[in-house]
Design a protein around this motif. Structure first.
Motif, PDB file in Angstrom:
ATOM      1  N   SER A 125       0.819  -1.219   0.000  1.00 24.84           N
ATOM      2  CA  SER A 125       0.000   0.000   0.000  1.00 24.84           C
ATOM      3  C   SER A 125       0.849   1.263   0.000  1.00 24.84           C
ATOM      4  O   SER A 125       0.325   2.356  -0.223  1.00 24.84           O
ATOM      5  CB  SER A 125      -0.923   0.000   1.220  1.00 24.84           C
ATOM      6  OG  SER A 125      -0.197   0.234   2.416  1.00 24.84           O
ATOM      7  N   LEU A 157      -7.077  -0.108   5.306  1.00 23.97           N
ATOM      8  CA  LEU A 157      -8.040   0.731   6.017  1.00 23.97           C
ATOM      9  C   LEU A 157      -9.193  -0.085   6.580  1.00 23.97           C
ATOM     10  O   LEU A 157      -9.737   0.229   7.644  1.00 23.97           O
ATOM     11  CB  LEU A 157      -8.579   1.813   5.077  1.00 23.97           C
ATOM     12  CG  LEU A 157      -7.581   2.894   4.658  1.00 23.97           C
ATOM     13  CD1 LEU A 157      -8.205   3.813   3.622  1.00 23.97           C
ATOM     14  CD2 LEU A 157      -7.113   3.693   5.877  1.00 23.97           C
ATOM     15  N   ALA A 176      -4.188  -0.450  -0.088  1.00 29.05           N
ATOM     16  CA  ALA A 176      -4.464   0.644   0.843  1.00 29.05           C
ATOM     17  C   ALA A 176      -5.891   0.538   1.379  1.00 29.05           C
ATOM     18  O   ALA A 176      -6.136   0.716   2.576  1.00 29.05           O
ATOM     19  CB  ALA A 176      -4.246   1.987   0.151  1.00 29.05           C
ATOM     20  N   TYR A 187      -3.460   5.821  -0.723  1.00 30.13           N
ATOM     21  CA  TYR A 187      -4.548   5.949   0.241  1.00 30.13           C
ATOM     22  C   TYR A 187      -5.566   6.999  -0.207  1.00 30.13           C
ATOM     23  O   TYR A 187      -6.771   6.840   0.019  1.00 30.13           O
ATOM     24  CB  TYR A 187      -4.000   6.273   1.623  1.00 30.13           C
ATOM     25  CG  TYR A 187      -3.441   5.056   2.331  1.00 30.13           C
ATOM     26  CD1 TYR A 187      -4.254   4.258   3.123  1.00 30.13           C
ATOM     27  CD2 TYR A 187      -2.101   4.698   2.192  1.00 30.13           C
ATOM     28  CE1 TYR A 187      -3.749   3.132   3.757  1.00 30.13           C
ATOM     29  CE2 TYR A 187      -1.587   3.573   2.817  1.00 30.13           C
ATOM     30  CZ  TYR A 187      -2.419   2.796   3.598  1.00 30.13           C
ATOM     31  OH  TYR A 187      -1.921   1.678   4.220  1.00 30.13           O
TER      32      TYR A 187
END
Length: 278
Positions: free
Chosen positions: A36, A252, A248, A61
């Protein structure tokens, strides 16, 4: 009872096995976070390094959040998990109390059916549940994601084992004070079994936060998709082979579970061991 002392060789062997097992489990997560933070060209290099040569995390991100409504997907998952957990506790706590503290005809048979329910994977029931939701007209709604999980055999089993540890004298004293059975459940039993409730909550939230199979069947509206289904749509429709933003987004989604588990680790261990110790 005194603790069992291991020889230095046995202790080294035990810790070596634990370290290897932990590394084996953690490698995919470390790899996910590492990817990521990397640029697309670096991801497919022949050599692999944990730290990126060129930091690309901000772009990955940002793209994960803005390319698709990932916050909406995570909000859907949070709402569904909260509704399922609340409904499960409302159903499982009284059922576990009845199986642990009340005497009635057929109690052992009902508990046996709970144990059978532990053996059945939820996928076995997907077709009848789909037909039921269709008959009720709740497909493609939040209710379709919640109702199939309201009754949890594991929750009933875990709370029953913990309730059985609570002395019957406490229940008798509560009855003498005029409390009804439901009041005993919510005012006495559940607070005393808080570690078991927290343990079950962790299992429930993790299972339904990560669930992909049933949401894939039950909902089609993008506004209702939970996080795993949303990530799949993100990969297919937007990212394609752009694995940086995909990793990414996965990071999360996993992060809230990791934070919640670390915060409740003490109660989790106590809840897992409490029901098995006299």
């Amino acid at each position: 009872m005194s603790a069992i002392r291991l020889s230095p060789t046995a202790a080294i062997l035990r810790h070596g096995v634990l370290v290897l097992t932990s590394a084996f489990i953690l490698v995919p997560f470390v790899w996910m976070v590492s990817l990521s933070l990397k640029s697309p060209g670096e991801i497919f290099r022949a050599t692999f390094s944990v730290l990126p040569a060129q930091f690309y995390g901000v772009d990955n991100y940002a793209k994960a959040i803005t390319s698709v409504p990932l916050p909406r997907y995570m909000g859907n998952g949070l709402l569904v998990c909260a509704l399922i957990l609340a409904a499960q506790i409302l159903v499982c706590a009284p059922a576990a109390y009845a199986l642990a503290k009340l005497k009635f005809w057929g109690r052992d048979f009902i508990f046996a059916m709970v144990l059978v329910g532990l053996l059945l994977p939820h996928q076995v029931l997907s077709l009848p549940l789909f037909i039921l939701c269709y008959k009720l007209g709740i497909l493609n709604t939040y209710l379709a994601l919640v109702i199939p999980y309201v009754v949890s055999p594991f929750g009933i089993f875990l709370l029953r084992q913990f309730f059985k540890k609570i002395p019957n004298d406490i229940v008798h004293a509560a009855r003498l004070d005029g409390l009804c059975e439901l009041a005993i459940v919510w005012k006495i039993m559940v607070p005393m079994a808080l570690p078991a409730v927290i343990t079950f909550s962790i299992f429930s939230v993790v299972a339904h936060w990560n669930d992909l199979f049933w949401p894939l069947i039950a909902v089609r509206d993008g506004n209702l998709m939970p996080a795993p289904l949303g990530i799949m749509a993100f990969k297919n429709e937007e990212a394609g082979n752009d694995y940086g933003p995909l990793m990414a987004a996965s990071t999360l989604v996993v992060a809230p579970l990791l934070i919640a588990f670390l915060a409740a680790q003490k109660w989790f261990v106590e809840g897992m061991t409490g029901g098995s110790v006299k």
